[in-house]
Scaffold this motif. Sequence first.
Motif, PDB file in Angstrom:
ATOM      1  N   CYS A 117      33.546  35.397  49.332  1.00 46.65           N
ATOM      2  CA  CYS A 117      32.862  36.906  48.496  1.00 46.65           C
ATOM      3  C   CYS A 117      31.914  37.312  48.499  1.00 46.65           C
ATOM      4  O   CYS A 117      31.330  38.466  48.224  1.00 46.65           O
ATOM      5  CB  CYS A 117      32.175  35.498  46.930  1.00 46.65           C
ATOM      6  SG  CYS A 117      33.517  35.084  46.030  1.00 46.65           S
ATOM      7  N   ASP A 150      32.490  26.876  43.420  1.00 43.08           N
ATOM      8  CA  ASP A 150      31.733  28.193  44.189  1.00 43.08           C
ATOM      9  C   ASP A 150      31.495  27.207  45.497  1.00 43.08           C
ATOM     10  O   ASP A 150      30.412  27.059  45.758  1.00 43.08           O
ATOM     11  CB  ASP A 150      30.471  28.899  43.675  1.00 43.08           C
ATOM     12  CG  ASP A 150      30.525  29.220  41.501  1.00 43.08           C
ATOM     13  OD1 ASP A 150      31.253  30.737  41.784  1.00 43.08           O
ATOM     14  OD2 ASP A 150      31.188  28.880  40.669  1.00 43.08           O
ATOM     15  N   SER A 185      35.826  28.784  33.769  1.00 36.78           N
ATOM     16  CA  SER A 185      34.261  29.688  34.136  1.00 36.78           C
ATOM     17  C   SER A 185      34.109  30.557  33.029  1.00 36.78           C
ATOM     18  O   SER A 185      34.545  30.604  31.786  1.00 36.78           O
ATOM     19  CB  SER A 185      35.778  30.871  35.489  1.00 36.78           C
ATOM     20  OG  SER A 185      33.786  32.006  35.247  1.00 36.78           O
ATOM     21  N   GLU A 240      42.029  39.435  46.147  1.00 37.40           N
ATOM     22  CA  GLU A 240      40.601  39.943  46.835  1.00 37.40           C
ATOM     23  C   GLU A 240      40.213  39.798  48.068  1.00 37.40           C
ATOM     24  O   GLU A 240      40.316  40.219  48.770  1.00 37.40           O
ATOM     25  CB  GLU A 240      39.339  39.882  46.149  1.00 37.40           C
ATOM     26  CG  GLU A 240      37.887  40.825  46.092  1.00 37.40           C
ATOM     27  CD  GLU A 240      36.895  40.632  45.825  1.00 37.40           C
ATOM     28  OE1 GLU A 240      36.071  39.401  44.915  1.00 37.40           O
ATOM     29  OE2 GLU A 240      37.301  41.380  44.288  1.00 37.40           O
ATOM     30  N   ALA A 265      39.629  35.099  45.877  1.00 39.11           N
ATOM     31  CA  ALA A 265      39.916  35.177  45.186  1.00 39.11           C
ATOM     32  C   ALA A 265      40.690  36.540  44.536  1.00 39.11           C
ATOM     33  O   ALA A 265      41.265  37.350  45.249  1.00 39.11           O
ATOM     34  CB  ALA A 265      38.429  36.380  45.027  1.00 39.11           C
ATOM     35  N   ARG A 267      41.319  40.052  41.699  1.00 37.48           N
ATOM     36  CA  ARG A 267      40.826  40.995  40.118  1.00 37.48           C
ATOM     37  C   ARG A 267      42.265  40.217  38.903  1.00 37.48           C
ATOM     38  O   ARG A 267      43.329  41.062  39.756  1.00 37.48           O
ATOM     39  CB  ARG A 267      40.741  41.518  40.389  1.00 37.48           C
ATOM     40  CG  ARG A 267      39.115  42.091  40.556  1.00 37.48           C
ATOM     41  CD  ARG A 267      38.470  42.887  40.857  1.00 37.48           C
ATOM     42  NE  ARG A 267      37.384  43.008  41.228  1.00 37.48           N
ATOM     43  CZ  ARG A 267      35.648  42.868  40.830  1.00 37.48           C
ATOM     44  NH1 ARG A 267      35.734  42.760  39.656  1.00 37.48           N
ATOM     45  NH2 ARG A 267      34.367  42.639  42.059  1.00 37.48           N
ATOM     46  N   ARG A 272      37.094  39.249  37.460  1.00 37.05           N
ATOM     47  CA  ARG A 272      36.921  38.469  38.843  1.00 37.05           C
ATOM     48  C   ARG A 272      36.871  37.194  38.688  1.00 37.05           C
ATOM     49  O   ARG A 272      36.249  36.077  38.320  1.00 37.05           O
ATOM     50  CB  ARG A 272      36.279  38.927  39.749  1.00 37.05           C
ATOM     51  CG  ARG A 272      35.758  38.782  41.531  1.00 37.05           C
ATOM     52  CD  ARG A 272      34.800  39.142  41.843  1.00 37.05           C
ATOM     53  NE  ARG A 272      34.619  39.531  43.499  1.00 37.05           N
ATOM     54  CZ  ARG A 272      34.339  37.348  44.078  1.00 37.05           C
ATOM     55  NH1 ARG A 272      33.471  36.842  43.080  1.00 37.05           N
ATOM     56  NH2 ARG A 272      34.596  37.434  44.816  1.00 37.05           N
ATOM     57  N   ILE A 274      37.692  33.354  40.668  1.00 34.65           N
ATOM     58  CA  ILE A 274      37.594  32.511  41.993  1.00 34.65           C
ATOM     59  C   ILE A 274      38.106  30.786  42.130  1.00 34.65           C
ATOM     60  O   ILE A 274      37.868  30.331  40.471  1.00 34.65           O
ATOM     61  CB  ILE A 274      36.352  32.606  42.684  1.00 34.65           C
ATOM     62  CG1 ILE A 274      35.357  31.829  41.542  1.00 34.65           C
ATOM     63  CG2 ILE A 274      35.810  33.636  43.327  1.00 34.65           C
ATOM     64  CD1 ILE A 274      34.020  31.421  43.087  1.00 34.65           C
ATOM     65  N   ASP A 275      39.046  30.200  43.005  1.00 39.95           N
ATOM     66  CA  ASP A 275      39.923  29.470  42.560  1.00 39.95           C
ATOM     67  C   ASP A 275      39.771  28.517  44.313  1.00 39.95           C
ATOM     68  O   ASP A 275      39.334  29.215  44.954  1.00 39.95           O
ATOM     69  CB  ASP A 275      40.537  29.808  42.212  1.00 39.95           C
ATOM     70  CG  ASP A 275      41.203  27.500  42.004  1.00 39.95           C
ATOM     71  OD1 ASP A 275      40.496  27.038  41.724  1.00 39.95           O
ATOM     72  OD2 ASP A 275      41.625  27.926  40.563  1.00 39.95           O
TER      73      ASP A 275
END
Length: 294
Positions: A117, A150, A185, A240, A265, A267, A272, A274-275
Amino acid sequence: MEIVHTPAAMSAWSRAARDEGRSLALVPTMGCLHAGHLSLMAAARQRADLLAVSIFVNPAQFGPDEDFAAYPRIFEADCQAAEEAGVDVIFAPDVSAVYPPGFQTMVRVKELTKGLCGASRPGHFDGVVTVVAKLFNIIQPQLAVFGEKDFQQLAVVRAMVRDLNFAVEIIGSPIVREKDGLAMSSRNRYLSPAERQAALCLYQALQWARRQAAEGEQDCGRIIAHLTTAIADKPGVRVEYLEIVDNSDLRELEILTDSARLIMAVRIGRTRLIDNGALFPARDSKIITTQGAT
Ligand code: AMP
């Protein structure tokens, strides 16, 4: 439950708690609370006498083209959810109270923020650790709980606490998922029904990689190549980053180890997501704690 808006009032509240000999846990959030946030609060509640939750959409961690203005803000509903979760105090400062005129100091964690990130969101982690350092100084909690959702942020906060001798224990708490596996999220609410469906590619990728790991695949490059193609084939989804890293230092791995973690990540349309997850969950300790040096 009290709601305080200024750093001075928050510090006074914490000082009174300390004077009474009561321990304080902090869960920092940007609001729009969901079951993931509530799980952090439950973990925090178990470990301290009092629980503070900060709700602050931090402009310093958003890039100029990101969703700071559009980020969902539902303060009344958040207060209700926090009260039901047994929160003792909400700290919800204005931007001008956190970054008053003349503000010019940023904290930066150097190496851990270079990839993942940090590479796709320049300056993001400087904004994160600066606000976390400020929250720790204002609130003075004995411990703070962050989500593994995160994962890089958790590692970066741990590094900051260690390097700057904050006397706060950092607790990592597991990812809470929807029934179908999508990590909860605040940004999921941006997704159209078709995008919501496409978003399952993240959890599917994690499950596939776990199966490969369990069946003896050792070559990280092969796993990454397969998943990158599989995800890129989904309409409207763009990868990403997608990497297998070591849990402890986020170093990219070539060969799978017990501490390997898939981290990604994507899109989906304009959103956007993330995991991440351990590839050998049974060998991965669920909650890792770090004691900041004093
Ligand atoms: P945010 O409000 O998105 O800044 O998140 C606040 C905290 O909640 C961070 O420590 C996140 O890692 C954590 N968090 C967000 N979503 C989840 C989730 N699905 N499961 C566990 N923790 C989460």
